[in-house]
Structure formats: structure tokens, C-alpha cells
Design a protein around this motif. Structure first.
Motif, short mmCIF file in Angstrom:
data_model
loop_
_atom_site.label_atom_id
_atom_site.label_comp_id
_atom_site.label_asym_id
_atom_site.label_seq_id
_atom_site.Cartn_x
_atom_site.Cartn_y
_atom_site.Cartn_z
N SER A 460 13.31 -3.41 4.37
CA SER A 460 13.89 -3.33 3.02
C SER A 460 12.80 -2.94 2.03
N SER A 461 11.55 -3.29 2.37
CA SER A 461 10.45 -2.84 1.50
C SER A 461 9.17 -2.82 2.29
N LEU A 462 8.28 -1.96 1.88
CA LEU A 462 6.97 -1.86 2.53
C LEU A 462 5.92 -1.75 1.43
N LEU A 463 5.02 -2.72 1.42
CA LEU A 463 3.97 -2.72 0.39
C LEU A 463 2.62 -2.59 1.10
N ILE A 464 1.84 -1.62 0.66
CA ILE A 464 0.50 -1.48 1.24
C ILE A 464 -0.51 -1.61 0.10
N LEU A 465 -1.42 -2.56 0.26
CA LEU A 465 -2.41 -2.83 -0.79
C LEU A 465 -3.79 -2.53 -0.27
N PRO A 466 -4.64 -1.96 -1.11
CA PRO A 466 -6.00 -1.73 -0.64
C PRO A 466 -6.74 -3.06 -0.53
N LEU A 467 -7.56 -3.20 0.51
CA LEU A 467 -8.44 -4.37 0.63
C LEU A 467 -9.81 -3.88 0.22
N ARG A 468 -10.19 -4.28 -0.99
CA ARG A 468 -11.39 -3.67 -1.54
C ARG A 468 -12.21 -4.73 -2.26
N THR A 469 -13.51 -4.65 -2.08
CA THR A 469 -14.38 -5.53 -2.85
C THR A 469 -15.12 -4.63 -3.83
N ARG A 470 -15.96 -5.27 -4.63
CA ARG A 470 -16.68 -4.46 -5.61
C ARG A 470 -17.62 -3.47 -4.91
N ARG A 471 -18.04 -3.86 -3.73
CA ARG A 471 -19.01 -3.01 -3.03
C ARG A 471 -18.38 -1.90 -2.21
#
Ligand code: ADP
Length: 761
Positions: A460-471
Motif C-alpha cells: 500500500s506504500s513504500l518509503l525509502i529513506l536515506p541513511l546518512r550521517t554528517r560524514r
């Protein structure tokens, strides 16, 4: 009661009191004057008549007593005469005191004159009778009687007069009474009129004041931001203010209570139409008690659904509920804020829990699995942690979790259908761009009719989030939902982003920890290497010193014995050892220069093919038992570099090739150019390097494990120094090897673009 009403009432009361008192006083005064008048009439004439009658009778008495004396000559008649005279005088005094009118006084005066006329005759008659002069006495008696006869009846006249007067007075009084009655009637009428006027004024003032109050109250109610509704004893709406009409979206005056939920569109929390008995007004009417803050919803005609809070206050009259005041207000915004706050609190809790949970372990595998689990439990149905390889653009699935274990396979299938490369596919694009991607019904948009898009697989939904640190960019967090109830939307996005942030931090921490462990291991390795180096270095330096000493002593003895040929041989060996020693010392010096940044590179144009041929030739001459094969083009390509240092590089590679290959084996030197770079390789058919050591050969103090210092001397510094020199020339060095078959070292350095003149030089 307002002060103006009170003032009006009090002034009216005072006015009426004054009016009544005045009327009473007037009546009293009239009555008093009336009775005075009457008593005056009655009291005034009685004594006067009595006195005049006494006077008249006294005169008669005088005459009769004188006659009695004349006839009988008895002394009591003399006494009687004297008494009559005295009586007359007394009555005269009384009459004169009482008489007020002129006519009365005249009557009294006549009576006195009569008395004065008669008294000399009666007195003379008694004297004559006393002297025995009877004839003369008779004469006197006749005169007195004649006077008396001739005199009118004064007392009667006075009595008549008095009767007349009384009659006249009675008439006057009657007339006056009539007037007074009229006056009283008029006064009373006046009082009544004035009272009526005052009452009407009071009434008007009261009506005005009440109207003012009502108007003020109406204005106040109309201006109130809350809805106000007035319900009568039968539960019928009789008034509703503008705010109320606006809130309900309609003005249904006269609606009976049982129809209100229907006609106002009132609903309870779940969306069901409200039961009329649940209405606060109905409850207040039924119980007579106030009902406060009942929450309900209004489905308005414009189809907006707003939340309202309604209260009802019963109106009591003589213990009977005669109506209800209903107040209500829009609490949609308040509820939204409350829900928002609740959501925020839950989010904060989820984030705090997740953060603490992620941070509770530093094992990278555990951390990624924990992230997938927590995220899937908080949002969506399943979640996956995808990490980017540090060296390549490859993505790998670090952890995946489905809330229902049985469906984990579906999640895996979905992920493995995606191209796991940075920049490719939906996940790869998020990692490349750093922007999250939220898709609703992602499966629905695909037209491929394969098994993975079956009903179970449909998302019903697909969410993709970046896994990012400051570096750095670590990878992506995939959150997928099958269940529409757990569908991801823009509202949930901030929470998901914070979770992704925490997850990235936890992954980075775990990574840093692992790196730290690795670094510590390296430091330990390095210190071990240094220890080894020290023992090797001391061994490597001591060995040549021992042999130099031994061979020079031998040479000295042989020189004494004149065996010059052998002594020269021994001195050559000693010189070789000195060379070896000085090489070792030079290597140590170079390392120290590299470490302190003092490895200077001088630049000069070097014709590379010629240079390589010369260096190989010098080595070949030094080491004659190896077969050197040169494959060097006959061109005039030039590099810009430090001639000594580059000779050191080539020499080192040649020495290693000699050192680690058997006697008489082949050593190939090859020069080629590729895209502006000159690639030089040195290949041997020696012992080779184990594959797990290949990427360590350029590290400081690294020595192969099959390379013992007894068989092959060295400190493990040559390749390290070589790599540093190459890199300072803007080049690279690499190795290819097979254990037991041989080793190829390659290095490339940029070709210099030399002017034609320099090339020929
Ligand atoms: P050293 O030769 O003094 O030990 P190097 O830095 O020159 O130090 O070489 C490091 C290590 O690399 C050697 O100890 C050896 O194990 C390996 N090595 C270098 N060159 C070769 C080669 N041509 N064949 C096999 N092993 C080699």
C-alpha cells in the motif's frame, strides 16, 4: 434590579406618600373647621338664650315679688325682689359675655333698659307698701305692669332670632359640606390620576429599563463567540445566537429535541447519529441538573465535520425546569492540537525507545537487525536496512524484518527484485540523491503480471529513506506496508526521518566502534611488527658487522702471510656486507624522511626507455646468475622525475625479483605506455606471494610469512619506500602474484609532455 428602576420606584413611593399625607391633612383640616363651626353655633346660642330668659324672668320676678309684698307685706317677697335683682345682674353679666352679634347686644341692652325702667317702680312700690301708702304703691305697681306689658318679648325675640340664625348656619354648613365633599372628590380624583400617571411612568421606566437589559443581554449573547441556544420546557429551540447558527451551519428554530440530532447533523465520536436522550439539553431537562462539556460532532450542510463541546444549564422556576440554556463551542482545533500533542508524545517515545535500543549494542549486525525490527514495528509492515559498500557502488541488504515471520520471504523477494546499485532503481536513486521517496500503491503502478505482485505482495506504500550521517551516505532504510491501516503518509514522514537519522547514527557508531577495534588491532600489529623489526634490524645489522669483522681479520692474516688473492676475495665479501649494511641504513633513513615528510623529489626529464635499460644493465652486471629479459620500446618517452629515486624504485623491484626467485630463473622487465602514463613491470618466476598478503606488501615492516630472515634478508621497508616514491611522482604501484609461480610488480607514472628541444637533449 437596576439602580434606575430602584430610583424610580422610591421616588414614586415618596410622591404618593406626600400626596396621601396632603389629602389626609386637608380632610382633617376641613373636618376640624366644620366641627368648630358647629360647636360654635351650638355653644354660642344656648347660654345667651338662657341668660336673656333669666334676665326676662328676673324682671317678671321683680314685678310679682313687689306685688306680693304690696298685698301681703311679707318680708320673703322683699327678699325675693332682692334675689331677682341679683339674678338679673348675674344673668346680664353672663349674657353680655356671650353675646357676639350686634343684634344680640341690642336685645340685651333693651332688656337692661326695661329693667332700669321697671326697677324704680318696683323699688318705690315696696317702699310705699312699707310706708303703708297703698294707693301710691298700687300706682307704682300699675306703672311697672304697664311698662312690662308694653315691652316686647326680648327673650322670645332672641330665641326666634337664634332659631333663625341656627337655620341659616345649618344651611351654610350644608352648602359648605357639599363644597367640601366636592373638593374631597376632586382631590381624590386628582390623587388617583396622579397615582395612575405615576404608576404609568414607573411602568414605562421599568419597561424601558427591562428592554435595555434585554437588549444588552441580547447584544452580549449575539456577540459571544460561543453558540448559545435557548430551549423551552418542551425541549423546543426558541432562540439561537449568530455564533451558534454559524457553528451548526443552520438556524433551526422551533426544532423539538428529539429531532435535533437529525436536523443539526449531530454525531458521536464513532460517526453514529446521536441519540436525542444523549443531548445535554435533554439530560438537563430530565434531571434539572447542569450537564457540562459533552463532546460531539456536527456534520454540517457544507459537509464539514467539526467537533463541539456542549453544556446545558437548566432554568428553574419554583422547583420546575422551565427551559435550558445550551452553550457550545468549536473544539476542532483544540482536539487537533491535543491529538497532535498525543502523536508527538508517542513519536518522542518511539524515537527515545528506538534510539536507546539502537544504541544498546555496538555489534553492526545486531544494530542493523534491531533497526529493521523497530522500524517495522513502529511504521509499516516490514523494513530493510540497505548498506552501501565503501569501495564500490554496490548495495547490500544488511537486515530485513517482517512483522509476520511467515511473510519475510516476500520482503526478501521484493528487495532482491530491485537493482542493488547506487543510482539505479528506486533504492539506488535514494542513496545517490539523498532524498527520501514515498510511493503509494507502488505495486499497483507496475504492469508486470508476475507472482510477486500477487495480492499478498501488493504494497500500500513504500518509503525509502536515506541513511546518512554528517560524514557519509551509509545506505537506505526501506519501510513497506501492505496493510492500508499502516500505510505511510506525509504525516508519518517526520517520524520516519528521525528514526532513519537515529538508525544512521547507530550504524555509524557501530562502524566507528568496529573501525576503532580494527585500528587498535592495527596498532597492536604495528607494535608487534616494530618489535619484530627491532629484532630483525638488530639481526640484519649485526650479521654484516660480524661477517665484515671476520672477513677483514681473515684478510689481515692472509695479507701477513702474503696470500693476497684470497685476502682480496675476503675483503670483497666484507665490502658486500658493508654495501648491504649501508643499504639497510639508507632504507631506515628514507622511512624516517617519509614519516617526517622530508622525502624530497627533484624533477628532471628522464628518457624512460634509456633509463630502464641502463638500470637493468647495471643490475645484470651485479647479479650475473639471473636471465634478464628486456621488453622496452624504442621510443623517446620522457617522465619528469627524480633520477636517483626512480632508480631506487626499479632497483628495489629488481633486487626483490632476484631475492625471491631461484638461481638461474628469468626476470622480465617490460615498459609500455597507456593513455599518457608509462607502465613498467618487473616479473619473476619466484616464490610468489600468498593472496591474503597481497594488499599488505606495501605496508611498513611487512615481511611475508614464508620469508624468514635467515633465507632472505630485509626489513620489510623496500616496497613501502617504493610506493611512497611512486606516489610522490603522481603514479601508482600494484602487484599480481601466484604463490609458487612468480610475482609481477607494475608501476605507472605520468608521461611528461616535453618540448621538442628537451626530447632531443
Ligand atoms: P624485504 O624484501 O626487505 O623483506 P620489501 O618491502 O622489499 O622488504 O618486501 C616486502 C615483502 O614482500 C617481502 O618480505 C616478501 O615477502 C614480499 N616480496 C617482495 N617482493 C617479492 C617478490 N618479487 N616475490 C615474492 N615476494 C616478494
Amino acid at each position: 434590579m437596576s439602580s434606575s428602576i430602584r430610583r424610580t420606584l422610591w421616588s414614586a413611593f415618596a410622591f404618593l406618600t406626600v400626596l396621601v399625607i396632603t389629602g389626609l391633612a386637608l380632610n382633617l383640616a376641613v373636618l376640624q373647621s366644620e366641627s368648630r363651626q358647629e360647636s360654635r353655633v351650638v355653644r354660642g346660642y344656648g347660654p345667651l338664650i338662657e341668660a336673656t330668659q333669666t334676665m326676662d324672668e328676673s324682671i317678671g320676678e321683680m314685678i310679682s315679688s313687689a306685688r306680693g309684698y304690696t298685698i301681703s307685706r311679707r318680708s320673703e317677697f322683699q327678699q325675693q325682689h332682692a334675689d331677682a335683682v341679683r339674678e338679673f345682674k348675674k344673668a346680664r353679666a353672663t349674657a353680655e359675655g356671650v353675646a357676639s352679634s350686634v343684634s344680640d347686644q341690642t336685645t340685651i341692652r333693651r332688656l337692661v333698659e326695661l329693667y332700669n325702667d321697671i326697677l324704680p317702680h318696683t323699688s318705690a312700690q315696696i317702699e310705699f307698701a312699707d310706708q303703708g301708702r297703698l294707693a301710691e304703691a298700687q300706682e307704682e305697681m300699675s306703672s311697672a305692669a304697664a311698662i312690662r306689658r308694653k315691652a316686647p318679648d326680648y327673650a322670645g325675640m332672641l330665641a326666634d332670632n337664634e332659631r333663625r340664625l341656627q337655620l341659616a348656619a345649618g344651611e351654610t354648613l350644608a352648602a359648605r359640606r357639599q363644597w367640601l365633599t366636592l373638593l374631597l372628590i376632586v382631590t381624590s380624583l386628582g390623587v388617583i390620576i396622579v397615582a395612575a400617571y405615576a404608576v404609568s411612568r414607573i411602568e414605562q421606566s421599568l419597561v424601558r429599563s427591562i428592554n435595555r437589559q434585554v437588549h444588552r443581554t441580547q447584544e452580549m449573547i449575539a456577540g459571544m463567540p460561543d453558540g448559545v441556544m435557548l430551549v423551552d420546557g418542551e425541549g423546543r429551540v426558541i432562540f439561537i445566537n449568530p455564533a451558534g447558527q454559524q457553528l451548526l451551519g443552520r438556524s433551526a428554530i422551533g426544532v423539538p429535541i428529539e429531532q435535533q440530532p437529525e436536523s443539526y447533523g449531530l454525531e458521536v465520536e464513532g460517526g453514529r447519529t446521536m441519540d436525542p436522550r444523549e443531548l445535554p439539553a435533554a439530560q438537563a431537562l430530565a434531571t434539572g441538573k447542569p450537564v457540562r462539556d459533552t463532546t460531539m460532532f456536527v456534520r454540517r450542510e457544507d459537509d464539514k465535520r467539526i467537533a463541539i463541546s456542549m453544556s446545558a444549564m437548566p432554568l428553574q422556576e419554583e422547583n420546575r425546569t422551565t427551559g435550558v440554556i445550551v452553550t457550545f463551542r468549536d473544539i476542532t482545533e483544540r482536539r487537533r492540537l491535543e491529538e497532535e500533542m498525543q502523536l508527538q508524545a508517542e513519536r518522542a517515545q518511539t524515537i527515545a525507545d528506538a534510539g536507546a535500543f539502537f544504541a544498546s549494542n555496538i555489534d553492526p549486525v545486531w544494530v542493523t537487525q534491531a533497526i529493521a525490527e523497530r522500524v517495522a514495528e513502529a511504521l509499516g509492515d516490514w523494513a530493510a536496512v540497505i548498506l552501501k559498500s565503501p569501495e564500490s557502488s554496490e548495495l547490500r541488504v544488511a537486515a530485513i524484518y517482517h512483522r509476520e515471520m511467515a511473510s519475510l520471504g516476500l520482503a526478501w523477494s521484493y528487495i532482491y527484485r530491485q537493482p542493488l546499485t547506487v543510482g539505479e532503481g528506486i533504492i539506488g536513486q535514494v542513496v545517490a540523491s539523498g532524498y527520501p521517496s514515498l510511493t503509494s500503491n507502488p505495486s499497483g503502478t507496475s504492469s508486470s503480471p508476475d507472482a510477486y505482485h500477487s495480492v499478498q505482495m501488493r504494497l500500500s506504500s513504500l518509503l525509502i529513506l536515506p541513511l546518512r550521517t554528517r560524514r557519509e551516505m551509509l545506505g537506505a532504510l526501506v519501510v513497506a506496508a501492505h496493510d492500508p491501516e499502516r500505510q505511510m503518509n506525509d504525516q508519518k514522514l517526520p517520524l520516519a526521518e528521525v528514526l532513519a537519522e537515529r538508525a544512521a547514527l547507530a550504524i555509524e557508531n557501530a562502524k566507528l566502534y568496529t573501525e576503532q577495534v580494527e585500528a587498535r588491532r592495527k596498532v597492536e600489529d604495528l607494535s608487534r611488527l616494530k618489535d619484530e623489526f627491532l629484532s630483525i634490524a638488530s639481526h640484519e645489522l649485526r650479521t654484516p658487522v660480524t661477517s665484515i669483522k671476520g672477513y677483514t681479520q681473515l684478510a689481515k692474516t692472509l695479507i701477513k702471510e702474503n696470500d693476497l688473492a684470497t685476502s682480496e676475495e675476503y675483503l670483497d665479501v666484507a665490502l658486500d656486507q658493508i654495501d648491504r649494511m649501508s643499504r639497510l641504513i639508507l632504507e631506515l633513513l628514507d622511512v624516517s624522511r617519509i614519516e617526517t615528510g622530508r622525502l624530497d623529489i627533484r624533477r628532471e626529464p628522464i628518457q624512460w626507455s634509456t633509463f630502464v635499460r641502463d638500470v637493468v644493465h647495471r643490475h645484470h652486471t651485479a647479479v650475473s646468475d639471473r636471465r634478464f629479459h628486456l621488453d622496452v620500446p624504442d621510443d623517446d618517452k620522457v617522465v619528469n622525475g627524480d633520477r636517483d629515486r626512480l632508480e631506487q624504485v626499479l632497483g628495489n623491484l629488481l633486487e626483490n625479483a632476484v631475492k625471491y626467485s631461484p638461481d638461474g630463473s628469468d626476470i622480465m622487465v617490460h615498459v609500455d605506455s597507456d593513455d599518457g602514463r608509462i607502465v613498467t613491470s618487473v616479473r619473476d618466476r619466484g616464490i610468489g606471494i600468498p593472496s591474503d598478503e597481497l594488499n599488505q606488501v606495501f605496508e611498513r615492516f611487512h615481511r611475508g610469512r614464508q620469508v624468514s630472515s635467515t633465507n632472505y634478508g630485509g626489513l620489510g621497508l623496500g616496497l613501502y619506500i617504493t610506493k611512497q616514491i611512486i606516489e610522490r611522482h603522481g603514479g601508482t604501484i600494484w602487484v599480481e602474484s601466484r604463490e609458487g609461480q612468480g610475482t609481477s610488480f607494475y608501476f605507472s607514472i605520468p608521461e611528461a609532455l616535453m618540448p621538442a628541444a628537451a626530447k632531443t637533449a
